[in-house]
Design a protein around this motif. Structure first.
Motif, PDB file in Angstrom:
ATOM      1  N   HIS A  31       0.832  -1.209   0.000  1.00 20.17           N
ATOM      2  CA  HIS A  31       0.000   0.000   0.000  1.00 20.17           C
ATOM      3  C   HIS A  31       0.862   1.252   0.000  1.00 20.17           C
ATOM      4  CE1 HIS A  31      -2.806   3.077   1.228  1.00 20.17           C
ATOM      5  NE2 HIS A  31      -2.157   3.256   2.363  1.00 20.17           N
ATOM      6  N   VAL A  32       1.859   1.317   0.882  1.00 24.69           N
ATOM      7  CA  VAL A  32       2.708   2.505   0.959  1.00 24.69           C
ATOM      8  C   VAL A  32       3.470   2.699  -0.342  1.00 24.69           C
ATOM      9  CG1 VAL A  32       4.677   3.547   2.146  1.00 24.69           C
ATOM     10  CG2 VAL A  32       2.873   2.417   3.474  1.00 24.69           C
ATOM     11  N   ASP A  33       3.949   1.614  -0.919  1.00 26.07           N
ATOM     12  CA  ASP A  33       4.692   1.696  -2.178  1.00 26.07           C
ATOM     13  C   ASP A  33       3.859   2.375  -3.263  1.00 26.07           C
ATOM     14  OD1 ASP A  33       6.954   0.964  -3.911  1.00 26.07           O
ATOM     15  OD2 ASP A  33       5.545  -0.454  -4.822  1.00 26.07           O
ATOM     16  N   ARG A  34       2.631   1.922  -3.431  1.00 31.85           N
ATOM     17  CA  ARG A  34       1.776   2.512  -4.464  1.00 31.85           C
ATOM     18  C   ARG A  34       1.349   3.921  -4.089  1.00 31.85           C
ATOM     19  NH1 ARG A  34      -1.450   0.904  -8.855  1.00 31.85           N
ATOM     20  NH2 ARG A  34      -2.297   2.864  -9.682  1.00 31.85           N
ATOM     21  N   LEU A  35       1.048   4.165  -2.813  1.00 29.57           N
ATOM     22  CA  LEU A  35       0.627   5.497  -2.385  1.00 29.57           C
ATOM     23  C   LEU A  35       1.731   6.517  -2.632  1.00 29.57           C
ATOM     24  CD1 LEU A  35      -1.365   7.386  -0.984  1.00 29.57           C
ATOM     25  CD2 LEU A  35      -0.455   6.617   1.223  1.00 29.57           C
ATOM     26  N   VAL A  36       2.962   6.163  -2.295  1.00 35.13           N
ATOM     27  CA  VAL A  36       4.084   7.082  -2.523  1.00 35.13           C
ATOM     28  C   VAL A  36       4.221   7.393  -4.006  1.00 35.13           C
ATOM     29  CG1 VAL A  36       6.595   7.298  -2.429  1.00 35.13           C
ATOM     30  CG2 VAL A  36       5.331   6.481  -0.429  1.00 35.13           C
ATOM     31  N   ASP A  37       4.158   6.370  -4.854  1.00 36.58           N
ATOM     32  CA  ASP A  37       4.275   6.600  -6.300  1.00 36.58           C
ATOM     33  C   ASP A  37       3.163   7.520  -6.799  1.00 36.58           C
ATOM     34  OD1 ASP A  37       6.526   5.057  -6.535  1.00 36.58           O
ATOM     35  OD2 ASP A  37       5.503   3.298  -7.365  1.00 36.58           O
ATOM     36  N   ASP A  38       1.934   7.260  -6.376  1.00 39.08           N
ATOM     37  CA  ASP A  38       0.813   8.067  -6.859  1.00 39.08           C
ATOM     38  C   ASP A  38       0.886   9.496  -6.330  1.00 39.08           C
ATOM     39  OD1 ASP A  38      -0.304   6.032  -8.362  1.00 39.08           O
ATOM     40  OD2 ASP A  38      -1.668   5.373  -6.781  1.00 39.08           O
ATOM     41  N   LEU A  39       1.277   9.669  -5.075  1.00 42.05           N
ATOM     42  CA  LEU A  39       1.408  11.025  -4.538  1.00 42.05           C
ATOM     43  C   LEU A  39       2.487  11.805  -5.274  1.00 42.05           C
ATOM     44  CD1 LEU A  39       1.111  10.357  -0.699  1.00 42.05           C
ATOM     45  CD2 LEU A  39      -0.521  11.613  -2.106  1.00 42.05           C
ATOM     46  N   ARG A  40       3.591  11.144  -5.553  1.00 38.45           N
ATOM     47  CA  ARG A  40       4.659  11.823  -6.290  1.00 38.45           C
ATOM     48  C   ARG A  40       4.213  12.221  -7.692  1.00 38.45           C
ATOM     49  NH1 ARG A  40       9.744   8.005  -4.191  1.00 38.45           N
ATOM     50  NH2 ARG A  40      10.167   9.230  -2.282  1.00 38.45           N
ATOM     51  N   ARG A  41       3.443  11.359  -8.351  1.00 43.38           N
ATOM     52  CA  ARG A  41       2.930  11.708  -9.678  1.00 43.38           C
ATOM     53  C   ARG A  41       1.987  12.904  -9.612  1.00 43.38           C
ATOM     54  NH1 ARG A  41       3.321   6.102 -10.979  1.00 43.38           N
ATOM     55  NH2 ARG A  41       1.363   5.628  -9.906  1.00 43.38           N
ATOM     56  N   GLU A  42       1.310  13.060  -8.480  1.00 44.61           N
ATOM     57  CA  GLU A  42       0.397  14.191  -8.305  1.00 44.61           C
ATOM     58  C   GLU A  42       1.123  15.460  -7.857  1.00 44.61           C
ATOM     59  OE1 GLU A  42      -2.987  14.429  -8.703  1.00 44.61           O
ATOM     60  OE2 GLU A  42      -3.158  12.417  -9.523  1.00 44.61           O
ATOM     61  N   GLY A  43       2.448  15.376  -7.670  1.00 46.56           N
ATOM     62  CA  GLY A  43       3.232  16.556  -7.329  1.00 46.56           C
ATOM     63  C   GLY A  43       3.583  16.713  -5.867  1.00 46.56           C
ATOM     64  N   THR A  44       3.290  15.710  -5.037  1.00 40.54           N
ATOM     65  CA  THR A  44       3.634  15.775  -3.614  1.00 40.54           C
ATOM     66  C   THR A  44       5.070  15.318  -3.410  1.00 40.54           C
ATOM     67  OG1 THR A  44       1.341  15.267  -3.028  1.00 40.54           O
ATOM     68  CG2 THR A  44       2.993  14.991  -1.300  1.00 40.54           C
ATOM     69  N   ASP A  45       5.812  16.044  -2.609  1.00 36.46           N
ATOM     70  CA  ASP A  45       7.193  15.693  -2.261  1.00 36.46           C
ATOM     71  C   ASP A  45       7.144  14.712  -1.086  1.00 36.46           C
ATOM     72  OD1 ASP A  45       9.858  15.526  -1.677  1.00 36.46           O
ATOM     73  OD2 ASP A  45      10.169  17.680  -1.370  1.00 36.46           O
ATOM     74  N   VAL A  46       7.524  13.456  -1.316  1.00 35.82           N
ATOM     75  CA  VAL A  46       7.396  12.413  -0.294  1.00 35.82           C
ATOM     76  C   VAL A  46       8.764  11.824   0.023  1.00 35.82           C
ATOM     77  CG1 VAL A  46       6.281  10.258   0.373  1.00 35.82           C
ATOM     78  CG2 VAL A  46       5.121  11.826  -1.185  1.00 35.82           C
ATOM     79  N   ALA A  47       9.076  11.744   1.327  1.00 38.96           N
ATOM     80  CA  ALA A  47      10.268  11.047   1.805  1.00 38.96           C
ATOM     81  C   ALA A  47       9.815   9.861   2.644  1.00 38.96           C
ATOM     82  CB  ALA A  47      11.144  11.989   2.632  1.00 38.96           C
ATOM     83  N   LEU A  48      10.699   8.858   2.759  1.00 37.57           N
ATOM     84  CA  LEU A  48      10.373   7.617   3.465  1.00 37.57           C
ATOM     85  C   LEU A  48      11.381   7.331   4.553  1.00 37.57           C
ATOM     86  CD1 LEU A  48       9.452   5.292   0.488  1.00 37.57           C
ATOM     87  CD2 LEU A  48       8.095   5.429   2.572  1.00 37.57           C
TER      88      LEU A  48
END
Length: 363
Positions: free
Chosen positions: A17-34
């Protein structure tokens, strides 16, 4: 908007879930760190993750202290800290408390609390962390109620969508030839009823009940378990299943093909939220037999058969009844697929998460 995701050790649904959520958020322009455990990063290929796990508040090992301070520094550079699971919630709550400037804290509960965390000091620490959060979400209705019981507010349901559902819905049903070839390649008989379980090999999945159900079945089916995990548990269950047609196939990368080839899908877990593999089985149009626990009743509804936790006889009756009634299998399979067509996609869920983050920052 900058978001820091915290997730501990996971090779299953939470990490997926986190893997896909991070990818989708990044595609939407959100800066995500893990921030995560090295094993989780390796499993999902998170090359840019901060490998700062395990850490615990007050940990005295020098390396642990270094990791702990690095997490606190990271939390001061983001707008939102999103912790996945109760352990991550505690870590994030302490880090956010000490961060300057203070980010907002969001916690998602994906699993029920183990018995050791339901009372005593550990339970109080988890409750404190949830009360510190600006938003708590649960992956199923019972987790929402758990969070409220522990004093969290606000709390809402945030369903987890399987990334594999869309491709399965777009695929054609398996032909008899494809089914036979798949089974033969795995060393199984090419025909006859097929009961499939896809599961981590872990105590939560209650494979002992599955083995007992397979032993008592009179339908002449081959039962297969796909998944990896606890080797000692696998050996134990295989000894229990000696002499019956229950086969462990290990981890495989062709799970959708096995779901399409199945006559019945079974999951005997002691607890699940919205199990990703149950979503995928339903999308494949397979009738499912699952335990009445956690979020499974809401997920399955009237599109499958619900059985009590730990009741091998009920599993046997449900499976044998379905295998003896092709019309009922087709009816439940069609209803399951229809239900799957109405679910939100992972992309829809990611957009909803952006809305939640924005709403949380405005509070």
């Amino acid at each position: 908007m900058r978001v820091l995701m915290l997730v501990g050790r996971s090779t299953g649904g939470i990490g997926t879930h986190v893997d896909r959520l991070v990818d989708d958020l990044r595609r939407e322009g959100t800066d995500v760190a893990l921030v995560t455990d090295p094993s989780t990063a390796a499993c999902f290929g998170w090359a840019d993750a901060h490998l700062l796990w395990p850490v615990h508040p007050g940990l005295r090992a020098p390396r642990g202290l270094v990791d702990w301070h690095r997490i606190m520094r990271l939390t001061g550079t983001v707008d939102i800290v999103h912790a996945h699971g109760h352990q991550a919630a505690v870590i994030a709550a302490v880090a956010v408390l000490r961060a300057r400037p203070r980010p907002r804290l969001v916690v998602t509960l994906h699993n029920d609390l183990p018995p050791r965390l339901r009372s005593g000091p550990a339970a109080r620490v988890v409750a404190w962390a949830l009360r510190r959060a600006d938003l708590v979400t649960g992956a199923s209705g019972d987790l929402v109620e758990l969070a409220r019981d522990l004093g969290a507010e606000p709390v809402e349901l945030a369903t987890v969508a399987s990334p594999g559902v869309a491709a399965i819905l777009a695929s054609s049903p398996a032909t008899p030839g494809e089914r036979a070839a798949l089974r033969t390649a795995a060393g199984l008989a090419p025909d006859g009823p097929l009961v499939v379980t896809v599961s981590r090999l872990a105590p939560q999945k209650d494979l002992h009940t599955l083995a007992a159900a397979a032993r008592d079945s009179r339908c002449g089916a081959t039962w297969v378990v796909i998944g990896a995990g606890d080797d000692a548990l696998r050996a134990h269950v295989e000894r229990e299943a000696s002499g019956i047609p229950l086969v462990f196939l290990g981890a495989r990368d062709d799970v959708p093909a096995w779901l399409r080839a199945a006559d019945v899908f079974v999951l005997t877990s002691r607890w699940e939220a919205r199990a990703l593999v149950v979503q995928e089985a339903m999308a494949a149009g397979v009738p499912v037999v699952v335990t009445r626990t956690g979020g499974l009743p809401d997920l399955v509804g009237d599109a499958g058969v619900l059985v009590p936790v730990g009741d091998a006889a009920a599993v046997t009756r449900a499976v044998d009844s379905l295998l003896g009634d092709p019309d009922e299998r087709r009816r439940l399979g069609a209803r399951a697929r229809e239900r799957a067509l109405a679910w939100a996609s992972p992309g829809d869920e990611a957009r909803r998460w952006r809305e939640r983050y924005t709403e949380t920052l405005r509070r």
